[in-house]
Design a protein around this motif. Structure first.
Motif, PDB file in Angstrom:
ATOM      1  N   ASP A 657       2.402  -2.877  23.379  1.00 31.38           N
ATOM      2  CA  ASP A 657       1.908  -1.550  23.008  1.00 31.38           C
ATOM      3  C   ASP A 657       3.057  -0.611  22.653  1.00 31.38           C
ATOM      4  OD1 ASP A 657      -0.647  -2.407  23.406  1.00 31.38           O
ATOM      5  OD2 ASP A 657      -0.909  -1.441  25.357  1.00 31.38           O
ATOM      6  N   GLU A 658       4.150  -0.674  23.392  1.00 31.48           N
ATOM      7  CA  GLU A 658       5.299   0.190  23.096  1.00 31.48           C
ATOM      8  C   GLU A 658       5.901  -0.133  21.728  1.00 31.48           C
ATOM      9  OE1 GLU A 658       7.181   1.268  27.459  1.00 31.48           O
ATOM     10  OE2 GLU A 658       7.486  -0.734  26.654  1.00 31.48           O
ATOM     11  N   LEU A 659       5.952  -1.407  21.381  1.00 30.37           N
ATOM     12  CA  LEU A 659       6.464  -1.793  20.069  1.00 30.37           C
ATOM     13  C   LEU A 659       5.509  -1.350  18.963  1.00 30.37           C
ATOM     14  CD1 LEU A 659       7.871  -5.351  20.859  1.00 30.37           C
ATOM     15  CD2 LEU A 659       9.151  -3.234  20.531  1.00 30.37           C
ATOM     16  N   THR A 660       4.210  -1.377  19.241  1.00 26.03           N
ATOM     17  CA  THR A 660       3.237  -0.883  18.263  1.00 26.03           C
ATOM     18  C   THR A 660       3.425   0.613  18.036  1.00 26.03           C
ATOM     19  OG1 THR A 660       1.625  -2.576  18.901  1.00 26.03           O
ATOM     20  CG2 THR A 660       0.791  -0.651  17.744  1.00 26.03           C
ATOM     21  N   ILE A 661       3.643   1.358  19.105  1.00 29.23           N
ATOM     22  CA  ILE A 661       3.902   2.798  18.974  1.00 29.23           C
ATOM     23  C   ILE A 661       5.160   3.039  18.155  1.00 29.23           C
ATOM     24  CG2 ILE A 661       4.576   4.857  20.272  1.00 29.23           C
ATOM     25  CD1 ILE A 661       2.706   3.946  22.502  1.00 29.23           C
ATOM     26  N   GLU A 662       6.192   2.234  18.378  1.00 30.60           N
ATOM     27  CA  GLU A 662       7.433   2.395  17.611  1.00 30.60           C
ATOM     28  C   GLU A 662       7.192   2.109  16.128  1.00 30.60           C
ATOM     29  OE1 GLU A 662      11.379   2.993  16.501  1.00 30.60           O
ATOM     30  OE2 GLU A 662      10.237   3.628  18.259  1.00 30.60           O
ATOM     31  N   LEU A 739      -0.260   1.100   1.792  1.00 29.68           N
ATOM     32  CA  LEU A 739      -0.140   0.470   3.104  1.00 29.68           C
ATOM     33  C   LEU A 739      -0.707  -0.941   3.085  1.00 29.68           C
ATOM     34  CD1 LEU A 739      -1.383   3.479   5.263  1.00 29.68           C
ATOM     35  CD2 LEU A 739       0.981   2.727   5.036  1.00 29.68           C
ATOM     36  N   THR A 740      -0.024  -1.832   3.773  1.00 28.42           N
ATOM     37  CA  THR A 740      -0.558  -3.179   3.958  1.00 28.42           C
ATOM     38  C   THR A 740      -1.587  -3.158   5.083  1.00 28.42           C
ATOM     39  OG1 THR A 740       1.113  -3.805   5.589  1.00 28.42           O
ATOM     40  CG2 THR A 740       1.663  -4.143   3.252  1.00 28.42           C
ATOM     41  N   ASP A 741      -2.348  -4.227   5.201  1.00 30.62           N
ATOM     42  CA  ASP A 741      -3.329  -4.327   6.284  1.00 30.62           C
ATOM     43  C   ASP A 741      -2.651  -4.230   7.638  1.00 30.62           C
ATOM     44  OD1 ASP A 741      -5.295  -4.580   4.411  1.00 30.62           O
ATOM     45  OD2 ASP A 741      -5.575  -6.746   4.650  1.00 30.62           O
ATOM     46  N   SER A 742      -1.484  -4.855   7.755  1.00 30.21           N
ATOM     47  CA  SER A 742      -0.747  -4.815   9.011  1.00 30.21           C
ATOM     48  C   SER A 742      -0.313  -3.394   9.343  1.00 30.21           C
ATOM     49  CB  SER A 742       0.473  -5.734   8.933  1.00 30.21           C
ATOM     50  OG  SER A 742       1.257  -5.636  10.103  1.00 30.21           O
ATOM     51  N   GLN A 743       0.144  -2.654   8.353  1.00 36.81           N
ATOM     52  CA  GLN A 743       0.580  -1.277   8.587  1.00 36.81           C
ATOM     53  C   GLN A 743      -0.595  -0.385   8.975  1.00 36.81           C
ATOM     54  OE1 GLN A 743       2.510  -0.669   4.764  1.00 36.81           O
ATOM     55  NE2 GLN A 743       4.545  -0.791   5.694  1.00 36.81           N
ATOM     56  N   MET A 744      -1.741  -0.587   8.355  1.00 36.76           N
ATOM     57  CA  MET A 744      -2.918   0.205   8.712  1.00 36.76           C
ATOM     58  C   MET A 744      -3.368  -0.105  10.134  1.00 36.76           C
ATOM     59  SD  MET A 744      -5.170   0.435   5.202  1.00 36.76           S
ATOM     60  CE  MET A 744      -5.034  -1.291   4.739  1.00 36.76           C
ATOM     61  N   ARG A 745      -3.279  -1.362  10.533  1.00 39.53           N
ATOM     62  CA  ARG A 745      -3.617  -1.715  11.922  1.00 39.53           C
ATOM     63  C   ARG A 745      -2.645  -1.053  12.885  1.00 39.53           C
ATOM     64  NH1 ARG A 745      -4.675  -6.897   9.655  1.00 39.53           N
ATOM     65  NH2 ARG A 745      -2.585  -7.605  10.216  1.00 39.53           N
ATOM     66  N   ASP A 746      -1.357  -1.053  12.530  1.00 39.76           N
ATOM     67  CA  ASP A 746      -0.359  -0.439  13.404  1.00 39.76           C
ATOM     68  C   ASP A 746      -0.592   1.060  13.547  1.00 39.76           C
ATOM     69  OD1 ASP A 746       0.977  -2.759  14.042  1.00 39.76           O
ATOM     70  OD2 ASP A 746       2.443  -2.585  12.434  1.00 39.76           O
ATOM     71  N   LEU A 747      -0.897   1.746  12.448  1.00 38.53           N
ATOM     72  CA  LEU A 747      -1.145   3.185  12.514  1.00 38.53           C
ATOM     73  C   LEU A 747      -2.396   3.493  13.332  1.00 38.53           C
ATOM     74  CD1 LEU A 747      -0.282   4.630   8.984  1.00 38.53           C
ATOM     75  CD2 LEU A 747       0.707   5.285  11.170  1.00 38.53           C
ATOM     76  N   THR A 748      -3.441   2.719  13.115  1.00 37.81           N
ATOM     77  CA  THR A 748      -4.670   2.930  13.887  1.00 37.81           C
ATOM     78  C   THR A 748      -4.412   2.711  15.376  1.00 37.81           C
ATOM     79  OG1 THR A 748      -5.997   2.183  11.999  1.00 37.81           O
ATOM     80  CG2 THR A 748      -7.066   2.210  14.148  1.00 37.81           C
ATOM     81  N   ALA A 749      -3.721   1.643  15.685  1.00 38.29           N
ATOM     82  CA  ALA A 749      -3.407   1.351  17.094  1.00 38.29           C
ATOM     83  C   ALA A 749      -2.473   2.399  17.669  1.00 38.29           C
ATOM     84  CB  ALA A 749      -2.778  -0.037  17.206  1.00 38.29           C
ATOM     85  N   TYR A 750      -1.536   2.891  16.878  1.00 40.08           N
ATOM     86  CA  TYR A 750      -0.597   3.920  17.341  1.00 40.08           C
ATOM     87  C   TYR A 750      -1.345   5.158  17.828  1.00 40.08           C
ATOM     88  CZ  TYR A 750       2.221   8.119  16.745  1.00 40.08           C
ATOM     89  OH  TYR A 750       2.807   9.348  16.929  1.00 40.08           O
ATOM     90  N   PHE A 751      -2.280   5.664  17.018  1.00 37.98           N
ATOM     91  CA  PHE A 751      -2.993   6.878  17.394  1.00 37.98           C
ATOM     92  C   PHE A 751      -3.848   6.656  18.640  1.00 37.98           C
ATOM     93  CE2 PHE A 751      -2.242   8.086  12.875  1.00 37.98           C
ATOM     94  CZ  PHE A 751      -1.577   9.285  13.138  1.00 37.98           C
ATOM     95  N   GLU A 752      -4.365   5.455  18.816  1.00 35.77           N
ATOM     96  CA  GLU A 752      -5.137   5.178  20.018  1.00 35.77           C
ATOM     97  C   GLU A 752      -4.235   5.063  21.242  1.00 35.77           C
ATOM     98  OE1 GLU A 752      -7.514   1.723  19.324  1.00 35.77           O
ATOM     99  OE2 GLU A 752      -9.012   2.805  18.139  1.00 35.77           O
TER     100      GLU A 752
END
Length: 924
Positions: A657-662, A739-752
């Motif tokens: 989760d911390e790496l996803t936030i980064e 944005l790639t699919d991976s980047q959109m997943r990361d941004l969505t997960a980041y805000f959560e």
């Protein structure tokens, strides 16, 4: 006669010496010589003792000061506590004495005490008898089994066993009964002793702190005349490093032998080494020195305690061996070693200079020329040059390559100090290698500059671009754009950035050709092409193109830019992964006259990259024209790139989760999300350039407002993939990012992940809602006339998308605490607070009859409606028949500072307005 008879030889001997050969003069004294030698020996002994005990153990002085200070602090506190409790302590002791006297003279108490004593005696006797009986059972059982084994008659022994078992079974209830009688007697006794016990407990509580302080004083000064003995304090770190043979070695740090008060805020104003460690809440709380040591961060020689120069690392120019003879770091360089354990993140609490250095390293594209561990796969920072011929004017390109800052003083493009011929050759090669088959998809025909200006200043361009001093500088300054590009390119670029460069960070603003032409007609008037006579002919010279290719390869232009034919070129500059540990003898100072230190060499290199250039040394590094603070930040980063081995057990092991936030934070920085939105407390730069607060893009992450708590992840993901208008009244638009699919997943997960609390997955919640509750919600919404703003989306976000967009748990919070969450929203609190309780406004008095006036139930009914809004079975025409229109009296309810809402768009899911400083909805 006697004198005449003397032997002439003897007479001669007496004249020369009074002793015969081999004889010793016992009358001569050497005591003074012995005294001097003894004194010298004594002095040397005392000096050796003093040198060993004090000069070589300077920590004793500091520990003595510390112990004396601690003793005095404790003594003062002891006196304060003693004075504070003195009167009450005496009262309690006297009260306890009176209670004891009272109990001694109380006949009933004495009878109860005797009864408790007798009950205890009986119980003890019964237990003792039972214990002996069980022992006899073991004895009888032994003889019984022995007789049985030997084939003898064992009836007598068996009877004894059975009788003893029976006796034990009969005795156990008796013991239990005696225990109950004892407990009952003691309980009655305690009733008499309760007041005394309570007084004793209160006294113990009062005197407990005093006892602790007394023990602490004894710790720091165990004897009246002497402080506690000084000692070596050390931290042993197992498996801290590897030697040259790859073997694990131990590490010993004794730094806190002198820096003994590092974690005590009381010593913040003391001089070193007793001074409190700075920023201890972050640096000490997360890095306990007794577990991790000190030298991983501070450097120096951990085992040494004296002299100070050795403990802090000597400063020999020729030998600063990593971990052995390495100097202590000072000032900003202290932050450099954070990289050893926190290489995975850019922004780091407690290390602002290092954070700035990392950001600058990425911004300048240093990783393009220099290989650095952790930065090998970072994207190039410069624009693609694959189709440069279709974009720029040849004369502009030559001047840009020659001196970039003449066109954009704030550009990140460095100055390579090229000669006229070299600049011309590089320009020739870039134009010659440009993709020949590419044609601009659009042609500029005409446009309205006035409409273009209005679009440029309203849709969000100023969040990234500056024009004539207005706007931000995330992207290039457009003040002289007409000198650089053609109107055809501008129209093509604005209408479809991906057509020219599919990897560009420039988002698609979804402009049609007409809108793009209007903006192009507005921008193209800023600057005009300045042609250099004959330059196009000179740029086509094959020899010059060939020279340009060599220069481009030699200078490493491909490190920042995509250039056709150079996609697989390697890095042209030295690797920096261990640059921070370079010895002075490894650095080339050439003809400079600067101090021979790592710091001086690095500062000079960053300040003037050509400083070490000679006839035999060709230095390729360009001049980035760095400011002093930028040089300091990069030096901190470079010093931390030391190749030091840190075992994984001592590093910060970031969770998934911390790496996803980064990753989310890096994406936000890469695409300049803060140009429009407030994220983690700062951003929203475009607000300064918008005329109306109703046009402000919504904040995404503030102290009380979190998009992760507000909208569903599925909706946010789809919105990032294909932004659709949500706030239809706004001119500023959410662009389409590449944005790639991976980047959109990361941004969505980041805000959560950055949102507080647990984010629960919501699916099918509308299926569980009671129809009667939903209908009640319809009546409430219609009664309050919420649809005036929300039904058509002209003043508020449409209700019809709420079910797929909003999280159910967030809706009641917003309805109840609207203005506490976003104080500037014009949407009122429909259930305002009075003295901490939610109330029903007088103009909505019929709500007192809905759900019996239960506000929580009313809000839940509205929530049930919103999450089920797209259900076709809902009758949206139900009503309570409001006596007063919603707008009547609105401004009498405490919101009279706003302009009439008929002229304002309502913000958020429920309302919006011109006077809102931010949009209250947190979606893009």
């Amino acid at each position: 006669m006697a004198e005449e008879n003397k032997d002439p030889k003897e007479e001669e001997k007496n004249e020369d010496s009074p002793f015969n050969e081999g004889e010793f003069d016992e009358r001569t004294s050497y005591s003074f010589l012995f005294f001097l030698l003894s004194g010298a020996m004594l002095f040397i002994t005392l000096w050796a003792f003093w040198d060993d005990e004090y000069i070589r153990r300077g920590y004793k002085e500091f520990q003595d000061i510390y112990n004396e200070t601690q003793y005095e602090r404790t003594r003062v506190e002891y006196m304060e506590v003693t004075e504070k409790i003195q009167g009450r302590t005496e009262e309690l002791r006297e009260a306890i004495a009176r209670e004891e006297q009272k109990l001694e003279n109380d006949e009933e108490y004495q009878q109860l005490a005797d009864a408790a004593w007798n009950a205890q005696v009986k119980l003890d006797d019964a237990k003792e008898n039972l214990k002996f009986t069980k022992s006899r059972l073991d004895e009888y059982y032994y003889y019984y089994k022995k007789a049985q084994h030997e084939g003898q008659n064992y009836e007598v022994e068996l009877n004894r066993v059975e009788e003893t078992k029976k006796h034990i079974v009969e005795s156990e209830p008796i013991v239990e009964q005696l225990a109950k009688e004892r407990d009952a007697a003691e309980a009655k006794l305690l009733e008499f002793k309760a007041r005394k016990k309570n007084l004793e407990n209160e006294l113990a509580k009062l005197t407990n702190d005093k006892i602790i302080l007394s023990q602490r004083m004894d710790f720091y000064k165990p004897f009246n005349l002497f402080l506690r003995p000084t000692e070596i304090k050390q931290a042993v770190i197992p498996a801290s490093a590897k030697n040259k043979f790859g073997e694990i070695v131990y590490k010993v740090d004794r730094c806190h032998t002198c820096h003994i008060a590092y974690d005590d805020p009381y010593y913040k104003d003391f001089e070193n080494p007793l001074k409190t460690h700075p920023n201890r809440e972050v640096l000490i709380k997360n890095h306990e020195p007794t577990e991790t040591g000190c030298t991983w961060c501070h450097r120096g020689q951990g085992p040494a305690t004296a002299p100070t120069e050795d403990a802090h690392g000597s400063h020999h120019e020729g030998d600063q061996t990593l971990g052995i003879n390495e100097p202590l770091l000072h000032d900003n360089l202290m932050q450099s070693n954070c990289t050893n354990c926190h290489a995975d993140v850019v922004s780091l609490d407690g290390a602002p200079i290092l954070t700035k250095g990392k950001k600058l390293f990425l911004k300048l594209g240093c990783h393009g020329c220099h290989l650095v561990e952790g930065y090998a796969d970072v994207r190039k920072v410069g624009p693609s040059l694959n189709r440069i011929a279709a974009k720029v004017d040849p004369s502009w390109l030559y001047r840009w390559v020659k001196k970039p800052k003449d066109y954009l003083p704030e550009t990140r493009m460095p100055d390579f100090e090229l000669s006229d011929e070299d600049a011309l050759a590089i320009s020739a090669y870039l134009l010659a290698s440009s993709e020949k088959s590419y044609k601009l998809p659009e042609k500029f025909k005409s446009g309205d500059p006035a409409k273009g200006k209005e679009l440029f200043e309203s849709i969000g361009c100023q969040a990234c671009h500056k024009l004539k001093g207005i706007g931000e500088l995330f992207a290039p300054n457009l003040s002289n754009i007409g000198e650089k590009v053609s109107a055809d390119w501008l129209v093509s670029w604005l209408s479809s950035p991906r057509d020219y460069n599919h990897k560009s960070t420039m988002p698609d603003m979804r402009l049609d050709v007409e809108q793009a032409s209007n903006i192009a007609s507005y921008l193209i008037q800023f600057g005009k092409p300045v042609k250099i006579p004959g330059i196009e002919r000179r740029l086509k010279d094959p020899a010059r193109v060939e020279l340009g290719e060599k220069l481009v390869r030699n200078r490493g232009c491909f490190a920042c830019h995509s250039i056709p034919g150079m996609e697989k070129e390697g890095r042209i500059a030295p690797e920096l992964s261990a640059f921070g540990s370079k010895q002075v003898r490894e650095l080339e100072f050439a003809d400079t006259h600067i101090p021979h230190t790592w710091e001086s060499w690095t500062y000079t290199k960053l300040k003037n990259p050509s400083a070490y250039r000679t006839d035999r040394i060709l230095d390729k590094m360009p001049d980035f024209d760095l400011a002093e603070d930028e040089i300091d930040a990069l030096m901190v980063l470079l010093r931390g790139l030391n190749g030091l081995f840190i075992p994984e057990r001592y590093k910060k092991n970031y969770s998934k989760d911390e790496l996803t936030i980064e990753r989310g934070r890096r994406l936000i920085a890469q695409y300049n999300c803060r140009g429009c939105h407030v994220v983690e407390g700062y951003g929203g730069d475009i607000q300064e350039h918008l005329k109306a607060s109703a046009q402000y893009p919504p904040p995404l992450e503030t102290e009380n407002y979190h998009v992760g708590n507000r909208v569903k992840g599925s909706w946010l993901y789809s919105f990032l993939k294909n932004p659709t208008p949500v706030r239809k009244w706004m001119d500023v638009r959410m662009p389409s990012f590449n944005l790639t699919d991976s980047q959109m997943r990361d941004l969505t997960a980041y805000f959560e992940l950055v949102a507080p609390g647990e984010i629960k997955y919501e699916a099918g919640v509308h299926l569980k809602k009671d129809k009667e509750a939903i209908e009640t919600g319809v009546k409430i919404v219609n009664y309050m006339e919420c649809g005036k703003c929300h039904d058509d989306g002209a003043k508020g976000i449409e209700f019809k998308i709420s079910s797929e967009r909003l999280r159910e748990e967030w809706i009641p919070k917003w309805l109840k605490d609207t203005r506490e969450m976003i104080p500037w929203t014009p949407m009122p609190n429909h259930w305002p607070k009075e003295e901490g309780d939610y109330t029903i406004q007088g103009k909505f008095h019929k709500l007192n009859d809905v759900e019996k006036g239960n506000i929580d139930k009313q809000i839940q009914d509205v929530t049930d409606l919103l999450v089920s809004y797209d259900n076709p079975d809902i009758d949206l025409s139900l009503s309570l028949e409001a006596e007063e229109p919603f707008m009547d009296g609105f401004f009498d309810a405490g919101f009279g500072d706003e302009e009439p809402l008929d002229d304002e768009p309502m913000e958020g899911d429920d309302a919006g307005g011109e006077d809102s400083e931010f949009a209250d909805d947190m979606d893009f």
